[in-house]
Design a protein around this motif. Structure first.
Motif, PDB file in Angstrom:
ATOM      1  N   TRP A  72     -21.527 -50.929 -50.127  1.00 12.63           N
ATOM      2  CA  TRP A  72     -21.776 -51.793 -48.965  1.00 12.63           C
ATOM      3  C   TRP A  72     -23.184 -52.361 -49.020  1.00 12.63           C
ATOM      4  O   TRP A  72     -23.392 -53.543 -48.771  1.00 12.63           O
ATOM      5  CB  TRP A  72     -21.612 -51.020 -47.664  1.00 12.63           C
ATOM      6  CG  TRP A  72     -20.228 -50.592 -47.330  1.00 12.63           C
ATOM      7  CD1 TRP A  72     -19.063 -50.980 -47.935  1.00 12.63           C
ATOM      8  CD2 TRP A  72     -19.856 -49.677 -46.310  1.00 12.63           C
ATOM      9  NE1 TRP A  72     -17.999 -50.363 -47.342  1.00 12.63           N
ATOM     10  CE2 TRP A  72     -18.451 -49.555 -46.340  1.00 12.63           C
ATOM     11  CE3 TRP A  72     -20.562 -48.940 -45.368  1.00 12.63           C
ATOM     12  CZ2 TRP A  72     -17.755 -48.740 -45.461  1.00 12.63           C
ATOM     13  CZ3 TRP A  72     -19.870 -48.127 -44.494  1.00 12.63           C
ATOM     14  CH2 TRP A  72     -18.484 -48.028 -44.539  1.00 12.63           C
ATOM     15  N   TYR A  73     -24.152 -51.517 -49.341  1.00 16.94           N
ATOM     16  CA  TYR A  73     -25.544 -51.963 -49.421  1.00 16.94           C
ATOM     17  C   TYR A  73     -25.703 -53.016 -50.511  1.00 16.94           C
ATOM     18  O   TYR A  73     -26.336 -54.046 -50.299  1.00 16.94           O
ATOM     19  CB  TYR A  73     -26.465 -50.773 -49.680  1.00 16.94           C
ATOM     20  CG  TYR A  73     -27.902 -51.185 -49.883  1.00 16.94           C
ATOM     21  CD1 TYR A  73     -28.668 -51.618 -48.815  1.00 16.94           C
ATOM     22  CD2 TYR A  73     -28.481 -51.164 -51.146  1.00 16.94           C
ATOM     23  CE1 TYR A  73     -29.984 -52.016 -48.994  1.00 16.94           C
ATOM     24  CE2 TYR A  73     -29.789 -51.553 -51.334  1.00 16.94           C
ATOM     25  CZ  TYR A  73     -30.533 -51.981 -50.257  1.00 16.94           C
ATOM     26  OH  TYR A  73     -31.831 -52.383 -50.442  1.00 16.94           O
ATOM     27  N   ARG A  74     -25.121 -52.776 -51.659  1.00 20.20           N
ATOM     28  CA  ARG A  74     -25.222 -53.736 -52.762  1.00 20.20           C
ATOM     29  C   ARG A  74     -24.608 -55.077 -52.387  1.00 20.20           C
ATOM     30  O   ARG A  74     -25.159 -56.128 -52.690  1.00 20.20           O
ATOM     31  CB  ARG A  74     -24.532 -53.191 -54.003  1.00 20.20           C
ATOM     32  CG  ARG A  74     -25.297 -52.086 -54.663  1.00 20.20           C
ATOM     33  CD  ARG A  74     -24.551 -51.574 -55.861  1.00 20.20           C
ATOM     34  NE  ARG A  74     -25.275 -50.475 -56.480  1.00 20.20           N
ATOM     35  CZ  ARG A  74     -24.773 -49.672 -57.386  1.00 20.20           C
ATOM     36  NH1 ARG A  74     -23.531 -49.832 -57.791  1.00 20.20           N
ATOM     37  NH2 ARG A  74     -25.492 -48.705 -57.894  1.00 20.20           N
ATOM     38  N   LYS A  75     -23.459 -55.030 -51.739  1.00 19.09           N
ATOM     39  CA  LYS A  75     -22.807 -56.280 -51.340  1.00 19.09           C
ATOM     40  C   LYS A  75     -23.641 -57.027 -50.307  1.00 19.09           C
ATOM     41  O   LYS A  75     -23.730 -58.251 -50.347  1.00 19.09           O
ATOM     42  CB  LYS A  75     -21.413 -56.001 -50.785  1.00 19.09           C
ATOM     43  CG  LYS A  75     -20.410 -55.688 -51.851  1.00 19.09           C
ATOM     44  CD  LYS A  75     -19.037 -55.454 -51.270  1.00 19.09           C
ATOM     45  CE  LYS A  75     -18.037 -55.138 -52.361  1.00 19.09           C
ATOM     46  NZ  LYS A  75     -16.698 -54.888 -51.822  1.00 19.09           N
ATOM     47  N   GLN A  76     -24.237 -56.311 -49.378  1.00 20.38           N
ATOM     48  CA  GLN A  76     -25.038 -56.951 -48.339  1.00 20.38           C
ATOM     49  C   GLN A  76     -26.296 -57.573 -48.921  1.00 20.38           C
ATOM     50  O   GLN A  76     -26.703 -58.652 -48.527  1.00 20.38           O
ATOM     51  CB  GLN A  76     -25.418 -55.960 -47.246  1.00 20.38           C
ATOM     52  CG  GLN A  76     -26.254 -56.605 -46.156  1.00 20.38           C
ATOM     53  CD  GLN A  76     -26.580 -55.668 -45.026  1.00 20.38           C
ATOM     54  OE1 GLN A  76     -25.811 -54.783 -44.709  1.00 20.38           O
ATOM     55  NE2 GLN A  76     -27.719 -55.848 -44.416  1.00 20.38           N
ATOM     56  N   TYR A 136     -26.976 -53.485 -59.485  1.00 22.73           N
ATOM     57  CA  TYR A 136     -27.625 -52.459 -60.279  1.00 22.73           C
ATOM     58  C   TYR A 136     -26.686 -52.058 -61.405  1.00 22.73           C
ATOM     59  O   TYR A 136     -25.473 -52.031 -61.221  1.00 22.73           O
ATOM     60  CB  TYR A 136     -27.919 -51.226 -59.420  1.00 22.73           C
ATOM     61  CG  TYR A 136     -28.900 -51.499 -58.320  1.00 22.73           C
ATOM     62  CD1 TYR A 136     -30.256 -51.532 -58.576  1.00 22.73           C
ATOM     63  CD2 TYR A 136     -28.470 -51.723 -57.021  1.00 22.73           C
ATOM     64  CE1 TYR A 136     -31.166 -51.780 -57.566  1.00 22.73           C
ATOM     65  CE2 TYR A 136     -29.377 -51.971 -56.004  1.00 22.73           C
ATOM     66  CZ  TYR A 136     -30.715 -51.992 -56.281  1.00 22.73           C
ATOM     67  OH  TYR A 136     -31.609 -52.240 -55.287  1.00 22.73           O
ATOM     68  N   PRO A 137     -27.231 -51.728 -62.555  1.00 24.57           N
ATOM     69  CA  PRO A 137     -26.350 -51.272 -63.633  1.00 24.57           C
ATOM     70  C   PRO A 137     -25.691 -49.961 -63.246  1.00 24.57           C
ATOM     71  O   PRO A 137     -26.310 -49.107 -62.617  1.00 24.57           O
ATOM     72  CB  PRO A 137     -27.291 -51.091 -64.820  1.00 24.57           C
ATOM     73  CG  PRO A 137     -28.660 -51.055 -64.254  1.00 24.57           C
ATOM     74  CD  PRO A 137     -28.619 -51.749 -62.930  1.00 24.57           C
ATOM     75  N   LYS A 138     -24.425 -49.831 -63.588  1.00 26.96           N
ATOM     76  CA  LYS A 138     -23.721 -48.595 -63.292  1.00 26.96           C
ATOM     77  C   LYS A 138     -24.160 -47.526 -64.271  1.00 26.96           C
ATOM     78  O   LYS A 138     -24.520 -47.815 -65.407  1.00 26.96           O
ATOM     79  CB  LYS A 138     -22.214 -48.805 -63.380  1.00 26.96           C
ATOM     80  CG  LYS A 138     -21.701 -49.721 -62.299  1.00 26.96           C
ATOM     81  CD  LYS A 138     -20.209 -49.725 -62.253  1.00 26.96           C
ATOM     82  CE  LYS A 138     -19.765 -50.578 -61.087  1.00 26.96           C
ATOM     83  NZ  LYS A 138     -18.370 -50.428 -60.802  1.00 26.96           N
ATOM     84  N   LYS A 139     -24.114 -46.279 -63.803  1.00 27.56           N
ATOM     85  CA  LYS A 139     -24.492 -45.168 -64.662  1.00 27.56           C
ATOM     86  C   LYS A 139     -23.477 -45.034 -65.787  1.00 27.56           C
ATOM     87  O   LYS A 139     -22.279 -45.170 -65.582  1.00 27.56           O
ATOM     88  CB  LYS A 139     -24.531 -43.865 -63.871  1.00 27.56           C
ATOM     89  CG  LYS A 139     -25.663 -43.790 -62.894  1.00 27.56           C
ATOM     90  CD  LYS A 139     -25.670 -42.438 -62.218  1.00 27.56           C
ATOM     91  CE  LYS A 139     -26.809 -42.333 -61.241  1.00 27.56           C
ATOM     92  NZ  LYS A 139     -26.817 -41.040 -60.557  1.00 27.56           N
TER      93      LYS A 139
END
Length: 54
Positions: free
Chosen positions: A39-43, A48-51
């Motif tokens: 949700w934070y990333r979409k907002q 961020y690169p996924k692990k």
């Protein structure tokens, strides 16, 4: 499903908790940590690169 207001409230608390997703989810009881971060990333439109599994 979560409402827009519920998502916004969760993100606000996430930011107040210095982006500590575990602490935020613990206080709210919902959603999961990955969901909150998504949700934070979409907002914020941050990608961020996924692990990578090592």
């Amino acid at each position: 499903m979560y409402t827009r207001k519920e998502k916004e409230t969760a993100i606000e608390l996430y930011l107040k908790n210095n982006k500590n997703a575990t602490k935020t989810v613990w206080k709210l009881g919902d959603p999961s940590v990955p969901t909150l971060i998504e949700w934070y990333r979409k907002q914020t439109k941050k990608n961020y690169p996924k692990k990578k599994n090592v």
